[in-house]
Design an enzyme around this catalytic site. Structure first.
Site, mmCIF file in Angstrom:
data_model
loop_
_atom_site.group_PDB
_atom_site.id
_atom_site.type_symbol
_atom_site.label_atom_id
_atom_site.label_comp_id
_atom_site.label_asym_id
_atom_site.label_seq_id
_atom_site.Cartn_x
_atom_site.Cartn_y
_atom_site.Cartn_z
ATOM 1 N N GLY A 239 0.778 -1.239 0.000
ATOM 2 C CA GLY A 239 0.000 0.000 0.000
ATOM 3 C C GLY A 239 0.797 1.269 0.000
ATOM 4 C CD GLU A 272 1.759 -9.009 2.300
ATOM 5 O OE1 GLU A 272 1.680 -10.156 2.746
ATOM 6 O OE2 GLU A 272 0.754 -8.300 2.065
ATOM 7 N N PRO A 273 5.309 -4.704 -0.467
ATOM 8 C CG PRO A 273 7.427 -3.752 -0.772
ATOM 9 C CD PRO A 273 6.701 -4.841 -0.020
ATOM 10 N NE ARG A 275 -0.519 1.582 -5.872
ATOM 11 C CZ ARG A 275 -1.537 1.374 -6.708
ATOM 12 N NH1 ARG A 275 -1.527 1.924 -7.886
ATOM 13 N NH2 ARG A 275 -2.558 0.627 -6.337
ATOM 14 C CB CYS A 341 -16.759 -1.268 -28.604
ATOM 15 S SG CYS A 341 -16.047 -1.265 -30.250
ATOM 16 C CD GLU A 342 -17.494 -1.743 -22.666
ATOM 17 O OE1 GLU A 342 -18.280 -0.984 -22.051
ATOM 18 O OE2 GLU A 342 -17.771 -2.916 -22.944
ATOM 19 C CE1 TYR A 370 -1.759 -4.489 -8.175
ATOM 20 C CE2 TYR A 370 -0.770 -2.361 -7.696
ATOM 21 C CZ TYR A 370 -1.082 -3.653 -7.311
ATOM 22 O OH TYR A 370 -0.699 -4.105 -6.077
HETATM 23 C C1 LIG Z 1 -2.198 -6.002 -3.561
HETATM 24 C C2 LIG Z 1 -1.604 -6.408 -2.295
HETATM 25 C C3 LIG Z 1 -0.372 -5.876 -1.892
HETATM 26 C C4 LIG Z 1 0.401 -4.855 -2.692
HETATM 27 O O1 LIG Z 1 -0.187 -3.597 -2.661
HETATM 28 P P1 LIG Z 1 0.577 -2.331 -3.280
HETATM 29 O O2 LIG Z 1 -0.378 -1.217 -3.122
HETATM 30 O O3 LIG Z 1 0.861 -2.630 -4.692
HETATM 31 O O4 LIG Z 1 1.816 -2.130 -2.485
HETATM 32 C C5 LIG Z 1 0.168 -6.342 -0.716
HETATM 33 N N1 LIG Z 1 -0.473 -7.253 0.044
HETATM 34 C C6 LIG Z 1 -1.668 -7.772 -0.306
HETATM 35 C C7 LIG Z 1 -2.309 -8.780 0.569
HETATM 36 C C8 LIG Z 1 -2.278 -7.360 -1.480
HETATM 37 O O5 LIG Z 1 -3.465 -7.868 -1.819
#
Ligand SMILES: *Cc1c(COP(=O)(O)O)cnc(C)c1O
Length: 408
Positions: A239, A272-273, A275, A341-342, A370
């Site tokens: 996140g 868990e990065p 993005r 076509c949207e 993404y």
């Molecule tokens: C999508 C996700 C992430 C990564 O999120 P980012 O915003 O890309 O850092 C980490 N952990 C879990 C469980 C996710 O679903």
């Protein structure tokens, strides 16, 4: 920041590392994603340094961008991986990732995926449902795994300041379990002798601009964990935000780390990065096919659309649009649209865009996360091509070409 040390103008030409994007687009064709591996690894190292005070173990979130060369390069750096499906576990393992360093998350893991993860010796399973524990216990008995590490995913009932479509930590979300549910599960932990309930997992959303929400969520996780000495790890999820607009500057990571380090104390920290590692290391290149002026509107119709980059259609996401050759004059307010076509196939709405003509090429910036991961064959369109500039910035190669669907 949208332009960075890897994507910048040199003599009026937009470059990735030492290469003109115009030349890459001409050679490979558009639409094409271009990634700078140097930037990916730079982002990874920056984050690792920033989180060093917490001794955090980084698990790159494969769903942000599963490009094999990117996953492989991160595995070589010793990165762990956050996987949300059996397919992503396969991707991480195929790229040389260590099973022990994989965390497996997801609100709807199938029994087969859980069995696969246990069999392969995946490091952590992030559990969000009591029934998952039955499946893990059974898989462990079958495969002889004596102690499977589990982190229970807490829904901290914290509303993150982000786009509603990428918030996951509020009370009404399908993700995680409430503290009450987790306490009830932990009370029954002896029913699962092969499960080691060693962690709490939170992930309250993506593109989190407000570190206060993260801190509140961590505090709730700590409060939940405190009575249980066997809980030794807190997984903070992903996140971390990135800048999608020139004017944006996301809150510095250091401040978040500082605020957390006093709180997390002795806990082992996982992160868990997704993005934050890949977003600004990628751009999507497209070519203007038509210019349509009618009813007081200007439409630039390009050869990339929502099938290539879904984020604007899916969550009103903003991607800066840059011409591959710097414009000398000011443009006008226009719509940048794709061929699909949207009506939602709009890449930039009511935007002051550079002056564009048929045949001009543009870059949609900060598209490394993404982007390709969400591309589809809708309208029977081929997936975009992908180009990767190597870590030394010395060469580039297409890692995927656009495949037309076969006629028979
Ligand atoms: C999508 C996700 C992430 C990564 O999120 P980012 O915003 O890309 O850092 C980490 N952990 C879990 C469980 C996710 O679903």
């Amino acid at each position: 920041m949208v332009l960075n040390s890897s994507f910048r103008y040199v003599g009026g030409a937009l470059q990735v590392d030492d290469f003109a994007l115009e030349a890459i687009a001409s050679e490979v064709g558009t639409p094409v994603y271009v990634y700078s591996l140097r930037r990916v690894l730079g982002n990874y190292r920056r984050l690792r340094r920033a989180f060093a005070p917490l001794s955090a173990q980084l698990h790159y979130s494969v769903k942000a961008n599963g490009n094999a060369a990117i996953v492989e390069a991160l595995a070589k750096q010793g990165s762990g991986f956050d996987c949300v499906s059996g397919g992503e576990i396969r991707q991480a393992l195929a790229a040389g990732g260590a099973a022990r360093q994989i965390v497996f998350a997801g609100v709807g893991k199938t029994r087969a995926e859980i069995e696969y993860a246990v069999e392969r010796g995946v490091g952590w399973l992030n559990v969000e449902n009591a029934l998952e524990l039955e499946y893990i216990q059974a898989a462990a008995e079958r495969t002889g795994a004596e102690s499977v590490l589990v982190a229970l995913r807490l829904n901290p009932e914290v509303t993150a300041k982000t786009h509603p479509k990428i918030a996951t930590g509020h009370g009404g979300a399908k993700f995680g379990m409430t503290a009450a549910v987790i306490h009830a599960l932990l009370a029954k932990r002896n029913a699962y002798p092969r499960i080691n309930f060693a962690g709490i997992h939170i992930h309250i959303g993506s593109q989190l601009g407000d570190s206060q929400a993260t801190i509140r969520a961590v505090e709730k996780a700590l409060e939940l964990a405190r009575p249980y000495p066997q809980i030794r790890a807190i997984n903070l999820g992903g996140g971390l935000p990135v800048a999608y607009q020139f004017a944006e500057s996301p809150p510095p990571v250091d401040e978040l780390v500082q605020a957390l380090s006093s709180r997390l104390g002795e806990y082992r920290v996982l992160l868990e990065p997704g993005r934050a590692i890949v977003a600004d290391a990628g751009a999507l290149l497209a070519e203007v096919l038509y210019v349509k002026r009618q009813a007081g509107q200007v439409f630039y119709i390009v050869d990339a659309g929502m099938t290539d980059l879904l984020r604007p259609a899916l969550y009103d996401a903003h991607h800066e649009v840059l011409p591959l050759r710097k414009a000398s004059s000011r443009g006008e307010v226009a719509q940048l649209v794709g061929p699909v076509c949207e009506s939602t196939d709009v890449l930039a709405r009511d935007r002051l865009l550079p002056p564009l003509q048929v045949g001009d090429k543009i870059a949609l910036m900060t598209a490394g996360a993404y982007g390709m991961a969400m591309a589809s064959n809708y309208n029977a369109r081929p997936l975009p091509a992908e180009v990767l500039v190597d870590a030394a910035g010395a060469g580039w190669r297409a890692s995927r070409s656009r495949n037309l669907l076969p006629e028979k």
